[in-house]
Write an enzyme that holds these catalytic residues in place. Structure first.
Site, PDB file in Angstrom:
ATOM      1  CD  GLU A 318      -1.464  -0.598   3.576  1.00  0.00           C
ATOM      2  OE1 GLU A 318      -2.419  -0.959   3.497  1.00  0.00           O
ATOM      3  OE2 GLU A 318      -1.066  -0.567   4.756  1.00  0.00           O
ATOM      4  NE  ARG A 358       6.215  15.495   3.803  1.00  0.00           N
ATOM      5  CZ  ARG A 358       7.578  15.466   3.432  1.00  0.00           C
ATOM      6  NH1 ARG A 358       7.991  16.087   2.794  1.00  0.00           N
ATOM      7  NH2 ARG A 358       8.058  14.475   4.072  1.00  0.00           N
ATOM      8  CB  CYS A 389       1.658  35.921  10.910  1.00  0.00           C
ATOM      9  SG  CYS A 389       1.171  37.089   9.601  1.00  0.00           S
ATOM     10  CD  GLU A 390       3.245  30.260  13.140  1.00  0.00           C
ATOM     11  OE1 GLU A 390       4.272  29.933  13.736  1.00  0.00           O
ATOM     12  OE2 GLU A 390       2.146  30.773  13.347  1.00  0.00           O
ATOM     13  CE1 TYR A 418       0.957  10.928   3.565  1.00  0.00           C
ATOM     14  CE2 TYR A 418       2.962  10.536   2.549  1.00  0.00           C
ATOM     15  CZ  TYR A 418       1.835   9.972   3.161  1.00  0.00           C
ATOM     16  OH  TYR A 418       1.631   8.533   2.956  1.00  0.00           O
TER      17      TYR A 418
HETATM   18  C1  LIG Z   1       0.892   6.244   5.509  1.00  0.00           C
HETATM   19  C2  LIG Z   1       0.638   4.815   5.548  1.00  0.00           C
HETATM   20  C3  LIG Z   1       0.856   3.912   4.206  1.00  0.00           C
HETATM   21  C4  LIG Z   1       1.534   4.840   3.100  1.00  0.00           C
HETATM   22  O1  LIG Z   1       2.905   5.128   3.461  1.00  0.00           O
HETATM   23  P1  LIG Z   1       3.687   5.920   2.051  1.00  0.00           P
HETATM   24  O2  LIG Z   1       5.038   6.048   3.063  1.00  0.00           O
HETATM   25  O3  LIG Z   1       3.163   7.165   1.773  1.00  0.00           O
HETATM   26  O4  LIG Z   1       3.967   4.847   1.249  1.00  0.00           O
HETATM   27  C5  LIG Z   1       0.508   2.690   3.946  1.00  0.00           C
HETATM   28  N1  LIG Z   1      -0.053   2.189   4.858  1.00  0.00           N
HETATM   29  C6  LIG Z   1      -0.401   2.890   6.102  1.00  0.00           C
HETATM   30  C7  LIG Z   1      -1.209   1.923   7.288  1.00  0.00           C
HETATM   31  C8  LIG Z   1       0.010   4.037   6.337  1.00  0.00           C
HETATM   32  O5  LIG Z   1      -0.451   4.540   7.571  1.00  0.00           O
END
Ligand SMILES: *Cc1c(COP(=O)(O)O)cnc(C)c1O
Length: 472
Positions: A318, A358, A389-390, A418
């Site tokens: 994922e 970030r 304003c930081e 992100y």
């Molecule tokens: C954030 C997250 C991801 C993806 O992470 P990446 O670093 O963006 O690939 C996958 N699985 C879970 C459970 C996450 O919290």
């Protein structure tokens, strides 16, 4: 790989994708710019066949510019990589927290990927984008009852994180579902690699997942719940990881934990190794390519399955950042500057921590270029500040840039993951528009927030409407 062409080393050209041999395919996560980036005859940066300067003239700035080719290429490399290197069934699911919106979900859905969703809002967005609920995997360490009900009634698979959730879900499944609810169990893998910083969510002291010491209790509980169908286990060890070993280790422990499930009669056939492959934010970042990562994970799972003598599970990965990070840039307009003698020179852009939180949140480092002066020699070292304003609202410290003037277009690279998803309205600055570019066509995929948008959900109680500033 990043360009090392000497003639362009001191200009914005050095960030352009360069194919080193004719048959090489670029891995998007190893690039700073989208794969379609090039410089046109006016010395301007183009992405997806669209000139950045012209996009800013048309849509304003700051502007997120998302390249469809790069996003689709990353999806394809993951998908094809598993088909090639893994002997069993596989599925790649996009961690949609990286950037969840209709267009992004729709493109990724059309590439055949599934979705990792972590809130009712992300479920809703994916469903509205046409994603089928069986391709949604619902994550989170504190899912609300109403979110769980939404997931159950729409037919998402649920990655169960803890005992409370397991019990709530059992009740919901008994009350509202005719079919058993498909679940995976999230475990904290406790991978101890002391020398590495990457132990973020995978080590035992983590808010995520079941303690693996309780794994048999969880299996016993689940095996007594006819309303739950436990399909497998999951672990995610962290993000922006450059080594291959941690994911190989996670594959190994997950396979080991799959084995005792058989003793409880659980037909567990799915193993989800999470995401986390890193990307290049600067030329010194050195992640493996998507294909190399997929190969390493596939081989680790196969080796572990052989070792533990279990048949190959359905393998799920994922990724978030490595699918979309380098597909997008943010274009800003340069405004005021300030020279602090002998210390630094600031140039200010028309966005900052609200569109890219970030740097201020994680001290993340970015690279930038001036999109309308791509060949100009980099003579300046400046700090690129935002307009909030930081004092900490700095996008880039010590950016190497050509001499700039107000009105130049500054592009910050690798802002696909992100950034929009973490954007805010701090200082009542509307979130930027996002444009999808592809083969010379530009489509608005997220409108810029207007002043009216900012007030849309404000409510003024009646008794305040005609109040004056004189106390009675
Ligand atoms: C954030 C997250 C991801 C993806 O992470 P990446 O670093 O963006 O690939 C996958 N699985 C879970 C459970 C996450 O919290």
């Amino acid at each position: 790989m990043l360009s090392t062409d000497r003639s362009s080393q001191n200009s914005g050209h050095r960030y352009l994708p360069q194919i080193e041999s004719s048959d090489a395919t670029l891995s998007p996560n190893q690039q700073l710019l989208p794969l379609t980036a090039k410089v046109n005859s006016d010395d301007n940066l183009e992405i997806g066949g669209c000139e950045i300067k012209r996009l800013v003239e048309q849509y304003g700035s700051p502007l997120y510019v998302l390249d469809e080719t790069t996003l689709r290429t990353a999806c394809k490399q993951y998908r094809d990589g598993f088909a090639h290197y893994y002997g069993g069934e596989s599925q790649v699911i996009y961690a949609s927290k990286a950037w969840s919106c209709l267009a992004v979900c729709s493109i990724i859905n059309s590439e055949g990927l599934g979705f990792d969703v972590v809130s009712g809002g992300e479920i809703y967005t994916a469903l509205q984008a046409g994603v089928e609920s069986q391709n949604l995997y619902f994550h989170g360490n504190n899912k609300s009852r109403s979110e769980l009900e939404l997931a159950v009634t729409t037919g998402c698979q649920i990655i169960v994180d803890n005992w409370l959730e397991l019990k709530t879900l059992t009740t919901i499944a008994q009350e509202s579902s005719t079919q058993p609810v498909k679940i995976l169990l999230r475990l904290t893998p406790g991978i101890e690699c002391h020398t590495h910083e990457y132990i973020r969510t995978g080590h035992l002291d983590s808010k995520f997942g079941f303690d693996p010491n309780q794994i048999e209790q969880v299996y016993a509980f689940v095996s007594n719940q006819p309303t739950l169908e436990c399909l497998g286990i999951h672990a995610h060890i962290g993000s922006q990881i450059f080594e291959r070993q941690p994911h190989q280790d996670v594959a190994d422990v997950l396979v080991k934990w799959l084995k005792p499930a058989q003793d409880y009669g659980l037909p567990m056939t799915t193993l989800n190794v999470g995401g986390g492959l890193g990307i290049c934010y600067t030329e010194s970042d050195d992640p493996p390519s998507i294909t190399e990562w997929v190969k390493a994970v596939s081989e680790a799972v196969e080796t572990a399955c052989n070792h533990h003598q279990i048949s190959l599970p359905k393998l799920i990965a994922e990724p978030g950042r490595s699918l979309i990070g380098s597909a997008c840039v943010t274009a800003y307009t340069v405004g005021s500057d300030k020279e602090v003698p002998e210390i630094r020179k600031y140039i200010t852009v028309d966005g900052g921590m609200s569109d890219n939180p970030r740097p201020i949140t994680y001290e993340s480092v970015y690279r930038s270029l001036i999109a309308n002066k791509m060949s100009a020699v980099l003579t300046e070292t400046v700090t690129v500040a935002g307009k909030h304003c930081e004092s900490g609202d700095v996008l880039i410290k010590d950016a190497a840039l050509p001499k700039t003037e107000p009105g130049d277009i500054l592009v910050v690279m690798t802002t696909g993951a992100y950034n929009y998803s973490m954007a805010s309205n701090y200082n009542r600055i509307g979130r930027p528009a996002a444009i999808l570019v592809n083969e010379g066509e530009a489509n608005l995929i997220i409108e810029r927030e207007t002043y009216e948008n900012l007030l849309e959900r404000d409510r003024l109680p009646e008794r305040l409407i005609n109040s004056t500033n004189t106390p009675n």
